[in-house]
Design an enzyme around this catalytic site. Sequence first.
Site, PDB file in Angstrom:
ATOM      1  N   CYS A  46       0.825  -1.205   0.000  1.00 30.60           N
ATOM      2  CA  CYS A  46       0.000   0.000   0.000  1.00 30.60           C
ATOM      3  C   CYS A  46       0.859   1.254   0.000  1.00 30.60           C
ATOM      4  CB  CYS A  46      -0.907  -0.029   1.225  1.00 30.60           C
ATOM      5  SG  CYS A  46      -1.838   1.474   1.451  1.00 30.60           S
ATOM      6  N   LYS A  55      -1.588   7.455  -5.785  1.00 27.89           N
ATOM      7  CA  LYS A  55      -2.337   8.696  -5.538  1.00 27.89           C
ATOM      8  C   LYS A  55      -1.448   9.924  -5.653  1.00 27.89           C
ATOM      9  CE  LYS A  55      -4.793   5.974  -5.661  1.00 27.89           C
ATOM     10  NZ  LYS A  55      -4.931   4.499  -5.588  1.00 27.89           N
ATOM     11  N   ALA A 118      10.487 -14.202   7.153  1.00 24.35           N
ATOM     12  CA  ALA A 118       9.979 -15.106   8.188  1.00 24.35           C
ATOM     13  C   ALA A 118       9.519 -16.430   7.588  1.00 24.35           C
ATOM     14  CB  ALA A 118       8.820 -14.444   8.910  1.00 24.35           C
ATOM     15  N   GLY A 184      -5.698  -5.200 -18.768  1.00 20.79           N
ATOM     16  CA  GLY A 184      -6.464  -5.240 -17.522  1.00 20.79           C
ATOM     17  C   GLY A 184      -7.166  -3.916 -17.285  1.00 20.79           C
ATOM     18  N   ILE A 188      -6.720  -1.020 -10.795  1.00 20.29           N
ATOM     19  CA  ILE A 188      -5.326  -0.580 -10.956  1.00 20.29           C
ATOM     20  C   ILE A 188      -5.080  -0.157 -12.406  1.00 20.29           C
ATOM     21  CG2 ILE A 188      -2.899  -1.340 -10.851  1.00 20.29           C
ATOM     22  CD1 ILE A 188      -3.669  -3.041  -8.406  1.00 20.29           C
ATOM     23  N   ALA A 273      -1.786  -5.357 -15.672  1.00 21.48           N
ATOM     24  CA  ALA A 273      -2.509  -5.118 -14.409  1.00 21.48           C
ATOM     25  C   ALA A 273      -3.689  -6.083 -14.366  1.00 21.48           C
ATOM     26  CB  ALA A 273      -2.975  -3.663 -14.338  1.00 21.48           C
ATOM     27  N   VAL A 274      -3.356  -7.384 -14.243  1.00 23.35           N
ATOM     28  CA  VAL A 274      -4.402  -8.406 -14.329  1.00 23.35           C
ATOM     29  C   VAL A 274      -4.710  -9.030 -12.968  1.00 23.35           C
ATOM     30  CG1 VAL A 274      -4.039  -8.953 -16.770  1.00 23.35           C
ATOM     31  CG2 VAL A 274      -2.671 -10.133 -15.030  1.00 23.35           C
ATOM     32  N   GLY A 275      -4.338  -8.350 -11.908  1.00 24.09           N
ATOM     33  CA  GLY A 275      -4.697  -8.843 -10.578  1.00 24.09           C
ATOM     34  C   GLY A 275      -3.504  -9.236  -9.746  1.00 24.09           C
ATOM     35  N   HIS A 449     -23.750  24.454   2.678  1.00 25.84           N
ATOM     36  CA  HIS A 449     -23.860  24.992   1.318  1.00 25.84           C
ATOM     37  C   HIS A 449     -22.771  26.034   1.110  1.00 25.84           C
ATOM     38  CE1 HIS A 449     -25.653  26.362  -2.405  1.00 25.84           C
ATOM     39  NE2 HIS A 449     -25.507  27.621  -1.965  1.00 25.84           N
TER      40      HIS A 449
HETATM   41  P1  FAD Z   1       0.912  -5.824   1.859  1.00 27.33           P
HETATM   42  O1  FAD Z   1       0.659  -4.376   1.872  1.00 27.33           O
HETATM   43  O2  FAD Z   1       1.202  -6.488   0.561  1.00 27.33           O
HETATM   44  O3  FAD Z   1       2.097  -6.094   2.876  1.00 27.33           O
HETATM   45  C1  FAD Z   1       2.642  -7.363   3.067  1.00 27.33           C
HETATM   46  C2  FAD Z   1       4.051  -7.212   3.596  1.00 27.33           C
HETATM   47  O4  FAD Z   1       4.536  -8.496   3.976  1.00 27.33           O
HETATM   48  C3  FAD Z   1       5.034  -6.694   2.553  1.00 27.33           C
HETATM   49  O5  FAD Z   1       5.690  -5.540   3.042  1.00 27.33           O
HETATM   50  C4  FAD Z   1       6.015  -7.848   2.341  1.00 27.33           C
HETATM   51  O6  FAD Z   1       7.332  -7.413   2.096  1.00 27.33           O
HETATM   52  C5  FAD Z   1       5.909  -8.580   3.670  1.00 27.33           C
HETATM   53  N1  FAD Z   1       6.249 -10.003   3.600  1.00 27.33           N
HETATM   54  C6  FAD Z   1       5.755 -10.941   2.750  1.00 27.33           C
HETATM   55  N2  FAD Z   1       6.254 -12.151   3.034  1.00 27.33           N
HETATM   56  C7  FAD Z   1       7.097 -11.994   4.085  1.00 27.33           C
HETATM   57  C8  FAD Z   1       7.898 -12.881   4.831  1.00 27.33           C
HETATM   58  N3  FAD Z   1       7.912 -14.190   4.590  1.00 27.33           N
HETATM   59  N4  FAD Z   1       8.636 -12.370   5.834  1.00 27.33           N
HETATM   60  C9  FAD Z   1       8.622 -11.030   6.131  1.00 27.33           C
HETATM   61  N5  FAD Z   1       7.868 -10.152   5.449  1.00 27.33           N
HETATM   62  C10 FAD Z   1       7.097 -10.625   4.452  1.00 27.33           C
HETATM   63  N6  FAD Z   1      -5.895  -0.436  -1.718  1.00 27.33           N
HETATM   64  C11 FAD Z   1      -6.695   0.543  -1.264  1.00 27.33           C
HETATM   65  O7  FAD Z   1      -7.400   0.345  -0.277  1.00 27.33           O
HETATM   66  N7  FAD Z   1      -6.736   1.775  -1.881  1.00 27.33           N
HETATM   67  C12 FAD Z   1      -5.993   2.051  -2.972  1.00 27.33           C
HETATM   68  O8  FAD Z   1      -6.051   3.166  -3.505  1.00 27.33           O
HETATM   69  C13 FAD Z   1      -5.130   1.029  -3.482  1.00 27.33           C
HETATM   70  N8  FAD Z   1      -4.358   1.259  -4.556  1.00 27.33           N
HETATM   71  C14 FAD Z   1      -3.499   0.289  -4.986  1.00 27.33           C
HETATM   72  C15 FAD Z   1      -2.699   0.541  -6.090  1.00 27.33           C
HETATM   73  C16 FAD Z   1      -1.820  -0.421  -6.540  1.00 27.33           C
HETATM   74  C17 FAD Z   1      -0.941  -0.138  -7.734  1.00 27.33           C
HETATM   75  C18 FAD Z   1      -1.714  -1.667  -5.856  1.00 27.33           C
HETATM   76  C19 FAD Z   1      -0.745  -2.713  -6.301  1.00 27.33           C
HETATM   77  C20 FAD Z   1      -2.522  -1.941  -4.769  1.00 27.33           C
HETATM   78  C21 FAD Z   1      -3.427  -0.969  -4.329  1.00 27.33           C
HETATM   79  N9  FAD Z   1      -4.263  -1.212  -3.233  1.00 27.33           N
HETATM   80  C22 FAD Z   1      -5.104  -0.222  -2.804  1.00 27.33           C
HETATM   81  C23 FAD Z   1      -4.280  -2.513  -2.537  1.00 27.33           C
HETATM   82  C24 FAD Z   1      -3.466  -2.452  -1.238  1.00 27.33           C
HETATM   83  O9  FAD Z   1      -2.157  -2.033  -1.519  1.00 27.33           O
HETATM   84  C25 FAD Z   1      -3.464  -3.817  -0.574  1.00 27.33           C
HETATM   85  O10 FAD Z   1      -4.783  -4.276  -0.426  1.00 27.33           O
HETATM   86  C26 FAD Z   1      -2.808  -3.735   0.794  1.00 27.33           C
HETATM   87  O11 FAD Z   1      -1.470  -3.297   0.704  1.00 27.33           O
HETATM   88  C27 FAD Z   1      -2.838  -5.109   1.476  1.00 27.33           C
HETATM   89  O12 FAD Z   1      -2.222  -5.006   2.718  1.00 27.33           O
HETATM   90  P2  FAD Z   1      -1.540  -6.263   3.417  1.00 27.33           P
HETATM   91  O13 FAD Z   1      -1.064  -5.777   4.739  1.00 27.33           O
HETATM   92  O14 FAD Z   1      -2.435  -7.412   3.354  1.00 27.33           O
HETATM   93  O15 FAD Z   1      -0.295  -6.644   2.476  1.00 27.33           O
END
Ligand code: FAD
Length: 470
Positions: A46, A55, A118, A184, A188, A273-275, A449
């Site tokens: 994020c 953004k 981890a 896509g 995104i 940008a397919v997911g 307003h």
């Molecule tokens: P992540 O943010 O992916 O964090 C996971 C973390 O775990 C990472 O830092 C990674 O390095 C770490 N990690 C993974 N495996 C290990 C391991 N084994 N050991 C140690 N560390 C590890 N969402 C919105 O709500 N609004 C938006 O405007 C928006 N815009 C986006 C735009 C783009 C281009 C993208 C790609 C995503 C966007 N999202 C948006 C989605 C949002 O970024 C994710 O939903 C959010 O970051 C998910 O949070 P998370 O904590 O699950 O995982």
Amino acid sequence: MESAGVINSDITIIGAGPGGYVAAIQGAKLGAKVVLIEKDKVGGTCLNRGCIPTKALVRSAEVYESLKNAKDFGCIAQDVGVDMAAVIDRKDQIVGQLVRGIEHLLKKNQVTLLTGTAQLQDAHTVIVDDGGGTKTTVQSKNIIIATGSNPIRLPIPGSDLPQVMDSTEALETKELPKSLAIIGGGIIGMEFAFIYASFGVEVSVIEFLDDILSMLDTDLRRQIALSARRAGIKLYTGARAEAIEEAEDGGCVLSFTHKGEVKSLSVDRVLVAVGRRPNLGGLELKRIGIELNDSRRGIKVNNRMQTNIPHIYAVGDVTDRIQLAHVASQQGIVAVENIVGNDVVMDYSAVPNALFTQPEIATVGLSEAEAKAQGIDYQVGTFPFAANGKALTYGTNRGMVKVITEKSSGKIIGAGIIGPQATELIAELTLAVKQGLTAADIAATIHAHPTVAEAVHEASLATKGLAIHI
Ligand code: FAD
């Protein structure tokens, strides 16, 4: 390999994205001893390569649009241009500031931050490898997996060419291409389409489904498709990308099937940008018996965010439920509350969805299509921004607010907004859906307003045919 000894904790969290770091701070505030493990930068996708960086680019695109249209506002702007390297530098500064802010918050709340990758050794033990030859063992009463997701690579020939990028690479690219194909047309893909189109890039979007942004109601989709076309974005829907080949001029040729024909586009770059797919790699989930959900993509959790091993929780994108930062954070809070003994469940009925296209779009609760599919007897009230004074001062007369109510009770069950400040305006309607408020409750609330929020007031009145200004 050296051992840095053993650390004991109440909660060990793997991944410091919005799921993991929010859970860590909340856990510490509730009195738990928390260890947070991150292999990269705190803030996760994020903050470092998702919500915030995109953004920052959206804002630069908006400023450039305003400068280009300055004449419409009686202002003179000359020699207007875009310096993409400066746009990316500005984005990096914002990200850097926020990363430092989270590091500070973690320290202030006495969360132990370990840098490294981890792996679960058993149901209470996490091994952290710092990549430099040192391993730390963390023994924990509870574990939260918050490892997020990674972009999906498209399995077509040429997808590994240097001209092809994913969203992470796009956010680092300091040179604007002349032309870009985006594979896509989801959130995104469309956010990038509007950003690049604003900067003067020729953008084409190739979407496999019958329409872009398919999660939206038809009326909202129609309006955003019109805005995309007005911005010069070419939309190919019901189209399948087939292959990418390097071209003589340094660009590439994307071939795709569209309406039964094979077509091709010559472009400088392709953005895929397919997911995104949950990041399960290297955790050794199988070894300790953590179950996956039915799609076999994400970790299976109950509504308290527990996996099948009750003291191991999973939150955020890794659960493959809703890939949004604010959902990840809320899931993190729910997990921690349950760990400290509070009985809290995750409620998905009022999740706002914000799309930073031009204009912005935001939705919450049920769409009209979902209400229909669920057999709900519903009413819809709409109000166009063309009849809202503040919207006109912004120079916009397109878009609308749409409020969906259950007919018998008048309760607001969903809403959609396309237009100025849509992503801010959705907060009021999110509260309404969450708290079971009626359209009459919103109608009885005085809205300042002149504001675009008056359109929410009017759309609520419109559910009963009582809007004043239409
Ligand atoms: P992540 O943010 O992916 O964090 C996971 C973390 O775990 C990472 O830092 C990674 O390095 C770490 N990690 C993974 N495996 C290990 C391991 N084994 N050991 C140690 N560390 C590890 N969402 C919105 O709500 N609004 C938006 O405007 C928006 N815009 C986006 C735009 C783009 C281009 C993208 C790609 C995503 C966007 N999202 C948006 C989605 C949002 O970024 C994710 O939903 C959010 O970051 C998910 O949070 P998370 O904590 O699950 O995982």
